[in-house]
Enzyme design. Structure first.
Site, PDB file in Angstrom:
ATOM      1  N   ASN A 209       0.845  -1.204   0.000  1.00  0.00           N
ATOM      2  CA  ASN A 209       0.000   0.000   0.000  1.00  0.00           C
ATOM      3  C   ASN A 209       0.875   1.246   0.000  1.00  0.00           C
ATOM      4  OD1 ASN A 209       0.580   0.750   2.842  1.00  0.00           O
ATOM      5  ND2 ASN A 209      -0.419  -1.220   3.244  1.00  0.00           N
ATOM      6  N   PHE A 323      -4.474   3.275  14.701  1.00  0.00           N
ATOM      7  CA  PHE A 323      -4.677   4.301  13.688  1.00  0.00           C
ATOM      8  C   PHE A 323      -5.830   3.842  12.805  1.00  0.00           C
ATOM      9  CE2 PHE A 323      -1.492   7.742  12.951  1.00  0.00           C
ATOM     10  CZ  PHE A 323      -0.852   7.649  14.179  1.00  0.00           C
ATOM     11  N   LYS A 337     -13.665   1.093  15.000  1.00  0.00           N
ATOM     12  CA  LYS A 337     -12.423   0.317  15.174  1.00  0.00           C
ATOM     13  C   LYS A 337     -11.936   0.392  16.626  1.00  0.00           C
ATOM     14  CE  LYS A 337     -11.130   0.866  10.377  1.00  0.00           C
ATOM     15  NZ  LYS A 337     -10.330   1.538   9.365  1.00  0.00           N
TER      16      LYS A 337
HETATM   17  N1  CTP Z   1      -4.338  -3.353  11.668  1.00  0.00           N
HETATM   18  C1  CTP Z   1      -3.639  -4.463  12.123  1.00  0.00           C
HETATM   19  N2  CTP Z   1      -3.675  -5.625  11.423  1.00  0.00           N
HETATM   20  C2  CTP Z   1      -4.360  -5.733  10.268  1.00  0.00           C
HETATM   21  C3  CTP Z   1      -5.063  -4.595   9.773  1.00  0.00           C
HETATM   22  C4  CTP Z   1      -5.036  -3.417  10.506  1.00  0.00           C
HETATM   23  O1  CTP Z   1      -3.002  -4.378  13.184  1.00  0.00           O
HETATM   24  N3  CTP Z   1      -4.360  -6.872   9.596  1.00  0.00           N
HETATM   25  C5  CTP Z   1      -4.301  -2.124  12.475  1.00  0.00           C
HETATM   26  C6  CTP Z   1      -3.606  -0.942  11.807  1.00  0.00           C
HETATM   27  O2  CTP Z   1      -2.230  -0.936  12.140  1.00  0.00           O
HETATM   28  C7  CTP Z   1      -4.328   0.242  12.395  1.00  0.00           C
HETATM   29  C8  CTP Z   1      -5.734  -0.278  12.651  1.00  0.00           C
HETATM   30  O3  CTP Z   1      -5.626  -1.706  12.670  1.00  0.00           O
HETATM   31  O4  CTP Z   1      -3.782   0.646  13.638  1.00  0.00           O
HETATM   32  C9  CTP Z   1      -6.748   0.116  11.620  1.00  0.00           C
HETATM   33  O5  CTP Z   1      -6.295  -0.172  10.334  1.00  0.00           O
HETATM   34  P1  CTP Z   1      -7.143   0.201   9.025  1.00  0.00           P
HETATM   35  O6  CTP Z   1      -6.377  -0.242   7.825  1.00  0.00           O
HETATM   36  O7  CTP Z   1      -7.578   1.626   9.123  1.00  0.00           O
HETATM   37  O8  CTP Z   1      -8.454  -0.646   9.240  1.00  0.00           O
HETATM   38  P2  CTP Z   1      -8.824  -2.154   9.150  1.00  0.00           P
HETATM   39  O9  CTP Z   1      -9.024  -2.658  10.547  1.00  0.00           O
HETATM   40  O10 CTP Z   1      -7.873  -2.910   8.300  1.00  0.00           O
HETATM   41  O11 CTP Z   1     -10.264  -2.066   8.486  1.00  0.00           O
HETATM   42  P3  CTP Z   1     -10.706  -1.579   7.007  1.00  0.00           P
HETATM   43  O12 CTP Z   1      -9.530  -1.911   6.114  1.00  0.00           O
HETATM   44  O13 CTP Z   1     -11.923  -2.377   6.737  1.00  0.00           O
HETATM   45  O14 CTP Z   1     -10.975  -0.101   7.084  1.00  0.00           O
END
Ligand code: CTP
Length: 402
Positions: A209, A323, A337
């Protein structure tokens, strides 16, 4: 903050020495005990008598001018100082400090002191940009020296640009602000994850990403400056970090990040999960490069582990901060979240607003704690945003204490 502090003011030889007079006067008026140490070259610009009158203390120049037989002057001054400020700091002084050279009174004291050292550079714009000086400044910053960046404007050499000694009042404010934060996280161990993860498909391709790691690295640097021991778990990024309090652990995939975070989780006080973790990875990976075919390619992906959720479910005493990267309804999704992942706070990032999110040097965020109190942190550099996030965390942790 500087009242009653013992301030060693180092003055090296550049035209900006005249501003150091004002700095001495302002520090004295604030109630600091100021002792000035000049280089020989600095005395060519302003007489030591001026500093003596302004500081109401003897001025030191020569290492071998030992007035008191019971003491060794440079060690005595090094031990005496609570804070050392070098203003102006010339290019020559920066390079000497970066290489441990101690060939006069000032550099000898600076090598011997355990006080915080603040460097306020002043030089010609091309000198400031010179790769050797840049490299030396980076080295010093990595060794824990604190820089007060020079302002941009008209320089005495006729150029207009960066290199002008910052104004005395701004130097004092920067030091006071820094000293205020300095002890905030002393004795705490902070675990921070930063950057993207990379999910490999074959030897030449991966899914990832847009995260660059800048926000997480800024948080690591600021937490270290606040006195914390920091473990930084970093996904693939081009960023460098050098700070005596930071241990960097490099990882590649979400699975590696999961392992690294869990390795430290039980021993830390605060966790900040700034990384943009891949939510999916290819089910099948290939040891050899996938060759193209005539038809479309379908790659089946599986969910990675949600690291933050797993940490939240097993949380004991850690203060857990996530985050949220959102493009729409950020607060609503962010709070979702926060609750789902059992967090103490979440930093919500609208990645589609101008000046915020992936790759930018600036950010705009909303910090929401578990009582759903929202704090808006407006557009600022990621360094400034990181300081404000950490100040909020410290404040909330204090409120949580029974
Ligand atoms: N995160 C994590 N492990 C994952 C995905 C996300 O630890 N597999 C953590 C990120 O580091 C961040 C938080 O969860 O602190 C939110 O990440 P985000 O990408 O905004 O959300 P997701 O939980 O992945 O949900 P979505 O993609 O559906 O918005």
């Amino acid at each position: 903050m500087l009242k009653n502090k013992k301030v060693l003011l180092g003055v090296s030889g550049g035209i900006a020495v005249y501003k150091a007079c004002d700095l001495t006067s302002k520090l004295t008026q604030l109630g600091a005990d100021v002792k000035v140490v000049m280089t020989e070259n600095a005395t060519k610009f302003v007489s030591p008598l001026t500093f003596q009158a302004l500081s109401r203390n003897e001025v030191f120049i020569d290492t071998f001018d030992e007035k008191d037989a019971r003491k060794i002057a440079h060690i005595d001054l090094a031990d005496w100082a609570d804070v050392a400020i070098i203003a102006p700091t010339t290019a020559n002084m920066i390079s000497k400090l970066a290489n441990g050279i101690a060939d006069d009174m000032l550099t000898t004291i600076l090598l011997a002191t355990r006080a915080d050292i603040y460097i306020a550079p002043a030089m010609n714009v091309h000198m400031y940009d010179h790769p050797v000086i840049m490299e030396n400044m980076k080295k010093l910053a990595g060794l824990g020296f604190h820089f007060i960046e020079p302002g941009a404007g008209y320089l005495a050499c006729g150029y207009v640009g960066k290199g002008r000694l910052e104004e005395p009042l701004t130097i004092i404010q920067a030091i006071e602000e820094h000293q205020k934060n300095f002890e905030l996280l002393a004795g705490k161990h902070v675990l921070i994850s930063a950057g993207p993860t990379r999910e490999v498909l074959d030897p030449v391709r991966f899914f990832s990403n847009r995260s660059t790691g800048k926000m997480g690295f800024a948080l690591a640097e600021s937490a270290a400056n606040f006195g914390a021991k920091v473990t930084l778990v970093a996904g693939p990024t081009t960023l460098d970090i050098h700070h005596p309090n930071i241990t960097r652990v490099d990882v590649v995939s979400a699975e590696d990040m999961y392992d690294a975070m869990w390795r430290y989780y039980e021993e830390v006080d605060i966790v900040i999960k700034a990384a943009a973790v891949a939510d999916y990875r290819p089910i099948e990976t290939f040891d050899q490069k996938l060759k193209k075919q005539g038809s479309n390619l379908v790659i089946e992906m599986e969910r990675t582990k949600d690291i933050l959720q797993s940490l939240g479910e097993k949380k004991t005493s850690q203060y857990l901060v996530g985050f949220a990267a959102e493009t729409n309804d950020p607060i609503e999704y962010g709070i979702g979240k926060l609750q789902k992942k059992h967090l103490d706070a979440i930093v919500i990032n609208n990645v589609s607003s101008a000046g915020a999110g992936f790759g930018h040097d600036t950010n705009i965020v909303t910090y929401v704690n578990k009582n759903l109190e929202e704090t808006h942190i407006p557009l600022a550099s990621k360094e400034v945003v990181s300081v404000q996030i950490l100040q909020k965390i410290v404040e909330d942790m204090k409120d949580d204490r029974p």
